[in-house]
Design an enzyme around this catalytic site. Structure first.
Site, mmCIF file in Angstrom:
data_model
loop_
_atom_site.group_PDB
_atom_site.id
_atom_site.type_symbol
_atom_site.label_atom_id
_atom_site.label_comp_id
_atom_site.label_asym_id
_atom_site.label_seq_id
_atom_site.Cartn_x
_atom_site.Cartn_y
_atom_site.Cartn_z
ATOM 1 C CD GLU A 19 41.768 36.532 41.349
ATOM 2 O OE1 GLU A 19 42.532 35.914 41.134
ATOM 3 O OE2 GLU A 19 41.679 37.496 42.039
ATOM 4 C CD GLU A 112 43.365 39.756 45.212
ATOM 5 O OE1 GLU A 112 43.268 39.843 43.866
ATOM 6 O OE2 GLU A 112 42.879 38.420 45.565
#
Length: 168
Positions: A19, A112
């Site tokens: 991320e 994810e």
């Protein structure tokens, strides 16, 4: 530990700084240029100094979908790219945004997700993620319908562990 895996001939999907374009982890707080420098420093240290040629470098964007180009360290430093999102569905918009950065030759993955997309969602969104991953235990059972899980894991659209060839 990575050297031990190399010595045993074990490849590693290496996803450091996940991320990366979010501002919630230290590696993303300095902005895109600092992140790219950090990625290249790590890449060169691990591949040139430690000679870790068993690492498959996986770049992991967040689901914010903003300015992915700015954060991309370059094809020579990335093997697989993808994004995370906990929004339901196939997130075809994220798939498209990652593909716009890396092209159509590099594998693109859904790092994810909370709810695993259904087969029809993946097909409708034209999101050909090479893999999707949800967190274990409560995330699987608490966020996913049992019928949907049975459908996707038994679909011809998805390859599961038992269908992989023995590459030894």
């Amino acid at each position: 530990a990575l050297l031990e895996l190399k010595e045993q001939g074990i490849p590693v999907l290496w996803r450091p700084f996940h991320e990366l374009d979010g501002a919630w982890f230290w590696w993303g707080k300095g902005g895109a240029e600092n992140f790219k420098k950090l990625w290249v420093i790590m890449y060169e240290r691990y591949t040139d100094y430690w000679e870790l040629d068993n690492l498959i470098w996986v770049l992991g964007y967040s689901g914010n979908g903003r300015n992915y180009d700015d954060w991309y360290p370059g094809d020579e430093y990335v093997d697989i790219a993808g994004a995370d999102s906990y929004n339901d569905g196939a997130n075809g918009n994220l798939y498209t945004k990652v593909c716009e950065v890396v092209g159509d030759e590099m594998p693109v993955c859904f790092h994810e997700c909370g709810r695993i997309p259904t087969v029809s969602q993946l097909e409708d969104a034209s999101a050909d993620w090479v893999w999707f991953m949800t967190w274990h235990t409560d995330h699987i059972t608490g966020h996913n319908d049992t019928d949907d899980l049975n459908e996707i894991y038994n679909s011809e659209y998805v390859i599961t562990l038992d269908e992989l060839p023995d590459l030894k």
